[in-house]
Scaffold this active site. Sequence first.
Site, mmCIF file in Angstrom:
data_model
loop_
_atom_site.group_PDB
_atom_site.id
_atom_site.type_symbol
_atom_site.label_atom_id
_atom_site.label_comp_id
_atom_site.label_asym_id
_atom_site.label_seq_id
_atom_site.Cartn_x
_atom_site.Cartn_y
_atom_site.Cartn_z
ATOM 1 N N ASP A 153 55.755 -61.976 1.066
ATOM 2 C CA ASP A 153 56.766 -61.707 -0.175
ATOM 3 C C ASP A 153 55.942 -61.159 -1.291
ATOM 4 O O ASP A 153 54.735 -61.829 -1.715
ATOM 5 C CB ASP A 153 57.486 -62.751 -0.404
ATOM 6 C CG ASP A 153 58.741 -62.577 -1.484
ATOM 7 O OD1 ASP A 153 59.838 -62.450 -1.019
ATOM 8 O OD2 ASP A 153 58.464 -62.246 -2.808
ATOM 9 N N ASN A 205 69.367 -65.250 2.844
ATOM 10 C CA ASN A 205 70.405 -65.131 1.634
ATOM 11 C C ASN A 205 71.505 -64.167 2.170
ATOM 12 O O ASN A 205 71.046 -63.046 2.439
ATOM 13 C CB ASN A 205 69.835 -64.864 0.198
ATOM 14 C CG ASN A 205 68.779 -65.860 -0.252
ATOM 15 O OD1 ASN A 205 68.939 -67.060 -0.001
ATOM 16 N ND2 ASN A 205 67.704 -65.533 -0.663
ATOM 17 N N GLU A 211 69.279 -59.743 -2.740
ATOM 18 C CA GLU A 211 68.822 -58.748 -3.564
ATOM 19 C C GLU A 211 68.616 -57.450 -2.911
ATOM 20 O O GLU A 211 68.395 -56.399 -3.550
ATOM 21 C CB GLU A 211 67.800 -59.334 -4.702
ATOM 22 C CG GLU A 211 68.315 -60.260 -5.563
ATOM 23 C CD GLU A 211 67.271 -60.515 -6.586
ATOM 24 O OE1 GLU A 211 66.265 -60.121 -6.675
ATOM 25 O OE2 GLU A 211 67.974 -60.898 -7.708
ATOM 26 N N VAL A 212 67.989 -57.758 -1.635
ATOM 27 C CA VAL A 212 67.729 -56.399 -1.030
ATOM 28 C C VAL A 212 68.741 -56.196 0.298
ATOM 29 O O VAL A 212 68.778 -57.162 0.972
ATOM 30 C CB VAL A 212 66.219 -56.385 -0.234
ATOM 31 C CG1 VAL A 212 65.958 -55.577 0.459
ATOM 32 C CG2 VAL A 212 65.191 -56.759 -1.554
ATOM 33 N N HIS A 219 66.895 -59.810 5.955
ATOM 34 C CA HIS A 219 65.556 -60.393 5.886
ATOM 35 C C HIS A 219 65.617 -61.962 6.106
ATOM 36 O O HIS A 219 66.419 -62.439 5.416
ATOM 37 C CB HIS A 219 64.613 -59.983 4.846
ATOM 38 C CG HIS A 219 65.322 -60.217 3.395
ATOM 39 N ND1 HIS A 219 66.425 -59.219 2.973
ATOM 40 C CD2 HIS A 219 65.119 -61.076 2.533
ATOM 41 C CE1 HIS A 219 66.694 -59.607 1.930
ATOM 42 N NE2 HIS A 219 66.083 -60.782 1.441
ATOM 43 N N HIS A 236 63.623 -65.222 4.969
ATOM 44 C CA HIS A 236 62.411 -65.859 4.367
ATOM 45 C C HIS A 236 61.736 -67.091 5.133
ATOM 46 O O HIS A 236 62.478 -67.738 5.703
ATOM 47 C CB HIS A 236 62.782 -66.343 2.915
ATOM 48 C CG HIS A 236 63.510 -65.528 2.100
ATOM 49 N ND1 HIS A 236 62.763 -65.214 0.790
ATOM 50 C CD2 HIS A 236 64.702 -64.732 1.802
ATOM 51 C CE1 HIS A 236 63.551 -64.109 0.207
ATOM 52 N NE2 HIS A 236 64.615 -64.031 0.934
HETATM 53 P P1 AMP Z 1 66.694 -61.871 -1.317
HETATM 54 O O1 AMP Z 1 66.945 -62.603 -2.570
HETATM 55 O O2 AMP Z 1 67.063 -62.763 -0.385
HETATM 56 O O3 AMP Z 1 67.252 -60.383 -1.165
HETATM 57 O O4 AMP Z 1 65.065 -61.616 -1.552
HETATM 58 C C1 AMP Z 1 64.496 -60.528 -1.598
HETATM 59 C C2 AMP Z 1 62.935 -60.804 -1.674
HETATM 60 O O5 AMP Z 1 62.220 -59.616 -1.510
HETATM 61 C C3 AMP Z 1 62.689 -61.513 -2.803
HETATM 62 O O6 AMP Z 1 61.980 -62.858 -2.701
HETATM 63 C C4 AMP Z 1 61.397 -60.399 -3.429
HETATM 64 O O7 AMP Z 1 60.287 -60.891 -4.055
HETATM 65 C C5 AMP Z 1 60.964 -59.597 -2.193
HETATM 66 N N1 AMP Z 1 60.726 -58.421 -2.577
HETATM 67 C C6 AMP Z 1 60.986 -57.217 -3.184
HETATM 68 N N2 AMP Z 1 60.202 -56.410 -3.165
HETATM 69 C C7 AMP Z 1 59.394 -56.358 -2.316
HETATM 70 C C8 AMP Z 1 58.239 -55.580 -1.907
HETATM 71 N N3 AMP Z 1 58.067 -54.537 -2.139
HETATM 72 N N4 AMP Z 1 57.128 -56.266 -1.042
HETATM 73 C C9 AMP Z 1 57.554 -57.564 -0.773
HETATM 74 N N5 AMP Z 1 58.559 -58.343 -1.058
HETATM 75 C C10 AMP Z 1 59.487 -57.770 -1.966
#
Ligand code: AMP
Length: 125
Positions: A39, A97, A105-106, A110, A112
Site C-alpha cells: 500500500d 472495504n 476508495e478504489v 482489493h 488489505h
Molecule cells: P480502500 O479505502 O479500501 O479502497 O483502500 C484503498 C487503498 O489503496 C488505500 O489504503 C490507499 O493508500 C491505497 N492506494 C491508492 N493508490 C495506490 C497506489 N497507486 N499504490 C498502492 N496503494 C495505493
Amino acid sequence: MPIDPTLPYDPDNIFAKILRGEIPCNKVYEDDHALAFHDIAPQAPVHVLVVPKGDYVSWDDFSAQAPADLIAGFVRAVGTVARQLDLVEPGYRVLANVGAHGGQEVPHLHVHLFGGAPLGRMIAG
Ligand code: AMP
C-alpha cells in the site's frame, strides 16, 4: 471519496492501471489470479493489497459474479502472500472495504493485509 459499489466497473481505476502495467507498484507476489503490492500509504508495519485479476468493483460484485476458479485462486493468493511475509505465526488481519460505510476508495476489489505489530481493536472506537 468513497465509491458507489453498485456502479459498473471502471477500467480506468488505479488498480486496473497497475494490473495492466501502466503505472508502477511495489510488487510482493503475482500469479494467474492475483497481484499483491505494498500500500502506498501504509497503516501498519506490513500493509499489502491483494487484487484479483478480473474486473470486479467490490467484494459484493466479486462474490456474486466471479467464476469459482478465480475466487479460489484469489483466496489462496491472499493466504500465500501472508505466509510469504511470515505473518502467520505472529498473526495478521485481512480486510475488504465495501462502499460508503466501508470507506472503499478504489473501485477494484482489493483485500488489505495488515501485520508486523499488534493491530489493536478491530474497529476504531
Ligand atoms: P480502500 O479505502 O479500501 O479502497 O483502500 C484503498 C487503498 O489503496 C488505500 O489504503 C490507499 O493508500 C491505497 N492506494 C491508492 N493508490 C495506490 C497506489 N497507486 N499504490 C498502492 N496503494 C495505493
